[in-house]
Design an enzyme around this catalytic site. Structure first.
Site, PDB file in Angstrom:
ATOM      1  N   ASP A 105     -18.887  47.793  14.271  1.00 47.89           N
ATOM      2  CA  ASP A 105     -20.094  47.484  15.047  1.00 47.89           C
ATOM      3  C   ASP A 105     -20.975  46.579  14.192  1.00 47.89           C
ATOM      4  O   ASP A 105     -21.722  47.040  13.330  1.00 47.89           O
ATOM      5  CB  ASP A 105     -20.832  48.776  15.396  1.00 47.89           C
ATOM      6  CG  ASP A 105     -22.071  48.550  16.252  1.00 47.89           C
ATOM      7  OD1 ASP A 105     -22.430  47.382  16.478  1.00 47.89           O
ATOM      8  OD2 ASP A 105     -22.677  49.551  16.683  1.00 47.89           O
ATOM      9  N   HIS A 149     -19.467  47.390  18.914  1.00 45.01           N
ATOM     10  CA  HIS A 149     -20.600  48.196  19.369  1.00 45.01           C
ATOM     11  C   HIS A 149     -20.240  49.058  20.576  1.00 45.01           C
ATOM     12  O   HIS A 149     -20.755  50.171  20.730  1.00 45.01           O
ATOM     13  CB  HIS A 149     -21.768  47.270  19.724  1.00 45.01           C
ATOM     14  CG  HIS A 149     -23.027  48.001  20.070  1.00 45.01           C
ATOM     15  ND1 HIS A 149     -23.640  48.889  19.207  1.00 45.01           N
ATOM     16  CD2 HIS A 149     -23.801  47.988  21.199  1.00 45.01           C
ATOM     17  CE1 HIS A 149     -24.727  49.382  19.778  1.00 45.01           C
ATOM     18  NE2 HIS A 149     -24.844  48.862  20.990  1.00 45.01           N
ATOM     19  N   SER A 203     -27.157  53.257  20.948  1.00 44.60           N
ATOM     20  CA  SER A 203     -27.737  51.918  20.963  1.00 44.60           C
ATOM     21  C   SER A 203     -29.246  52.011  21.213  1.00 44.60           C
ATOM     22  O   SER A 203     -29.954  52.711  20.481  1.00 44.60           O
ATOM     23  CB  SER A 203     -27.027  51.061  22.009  1.00 44.60           C
ATOM     24  OG  SER A 203     -27.388  49.705  21.908  1.00 44.60           O
TER      25      SER A 203
END
Length: 402
Positions: A320, A353, A150
């Site tokens: 995601d 995610h 991320s």
């Protein structure tokens, strides 16, 4: 694990034109640095994480504290995909955080008062510069790899551009070369929830002895929705109601908690507001917004990535939708256009995610295989080298912190 800290008196220039002086960075290390210092891996943390990436914290007597596992403990440790029997792993808490490194909750040396909203805006590039200074203290000239998921993946990408000769591999997971307009919009709504909380006081709520908990709760609820896939939310909660038997009528209230998903989100928001700093949330989400290495190249990511010389592993997850596989494809294409060595894995996982934090065997097998490949590149020495004592570092002062 017992965190360490290092204090710097050499100012850190920031992309905003400001500087951070007389600051402290907190870090943890795992495993042993080998004799030629070639097995170090830097792990970059995401929005609400920290330097504590694996293991358990130790109490004052050195005993492990239950339920204090690092945020990536399922991936990092002895015998795990990133094996600390082979690698020396470093987790560094970024400046501006609320987990020990100098941030809005600390004293501004120029004023003698808590920074609060006056803490300078920091960027991903600033964090990478700060991390490089910690590596200098540890005597590590080149990393075997930089790993991040991320926002941490953005830092890993930035490392390949800012310090291309100081790393051999980049492992970027569930990330993107910049935020989409939709992602910036989510961040802005979360920030407005905090800023418009009556207890925010323009970011100087410390002086008023309050915390903008309502805003933090809403910000976390918004974020959490984006971290999960629709399928996972439906599977975990569906349309189940709180305290209701199947088929039982609702209360018909516009303000009470009716559905289990509402209860879950409020629980996550309450928990988050107890430990996270509001100004830190504003700083970190803005750093996310600003990250865009292609900006100075006319928006051409291929030109930006031409500076990288590392080998790459890029990983994405099919569900995601915040950092979709299409964004990883952009990174891979830019690297291939430059003739770089890049491996790509797209994991068909239902978790959204948050999948990069979970123990998915397919994902972990990819990570294990790649780090085993890296391990073959350095000879296992007959003896291990201790990390250089912090007291020998070219900084003003150093100290260990519990």
């Amino acid at each position: 694990m017992t965190p360490q800290s290092v204090r710097f008196d050499t100012p850190l220039p920031l992309r905003s034109g400001a500087q951070l002086r007389d600051y402290t960075l907190v870090f943890e290390t795992y495993g042993t640095l080998n004799a030629d210092r070639s097995n170090a891996v830097l792990v970059c943390h995401a929005l609400n994480a920290s330097h504590h990436v694996a293991g358990l914290h130790a109490d004052a007597t050195g005993q492990p504290i239950p339920r204090s596992e690092g945020w990536w403990d399922n991936l990092i440790g002895p015998g795990k995909p990133l094996d600390t029997d082979k690698f020396f792993v470093i987790g560094i808490n970024n400046p501006g955080s609320c987990f020990g490194s100098t941030g809005p909750m600390h004293i501004n040396p120029d004023t003698g008062r808590i920074y609060g909203a006056s803490f300078p805006v920091v960027t991903v590039e600033d964090w990478v510069d700060a991390q490089a200074r910690v590596l200098d203290v540890l005597g590590i000239d080149q990393l075997a790899a930089v790993l991040g998921g991320s926002l941490g993946g953005m830092q890993a990408l930035s490392w390949t551009l800012q310090y291309p000769q100081r790393m051999r591999h980049c492992v970027a997971v569930a990330t993107a070369p910049n935020l989409s307009a939709q992602n910036i919009a989510f961040n802005e709504v979360a920030r407005r929830a905090i800023i418009t909380d009556p207890d925010f006081h323009g970011g100087h709520f410390y002086a008023h002895g309050v915390v903008p908990r309502r805003g933090l709760r809403v910000a976390r609820m918004i974020g959490h929705i984006t971290y999960l896939s629709d399928d996972v939310m439906d599977e975990k909660f569906g349309r189940e109601m709180v305290g209701r038997e199947a088929g039982e009528a609702p209360r018909y209230s516009t303000q009470d908690i009716e559905f289990q998903i509402e209860s879950y989100l409020r629980y996550q928001g309450d928990k988050f507001s107890d430990y996270f700093d509001a100004n830190t949330y504003l700083l970190i989400t803005r750093a996310l917004d600003y990250f865009d290495p292609a900006r100075t190249f006319g928006g051409q990511l291929t030109e930006a990535m031409a500076q990288a010389v590392a080998k790459f592993l890029v990983v994405s997850f099919t569900t995601d939708w915040r950092f979709s596989p299409a964004r990883s494809h952009e990174i891979v294409k830019a690297l291939l256009d430059n003739g770089r060595d890049v491996a790509y894995a797209e994991i068909d996982a239902p978790h959204g995610h948050d999948a990069f934090l979970l123990d998915d065997p397919r994902y972990h097998n990819v990570m294990r295989a790649y780090f085993e490949r890296i391990a073959t590149e350095f000879a296992q020495p007959a003896r291990n080298a201790p990390v250089a004592p912090l007291a020998d570092a070219p900084v003003a002062a150093t100290e260990a912190t519990p």
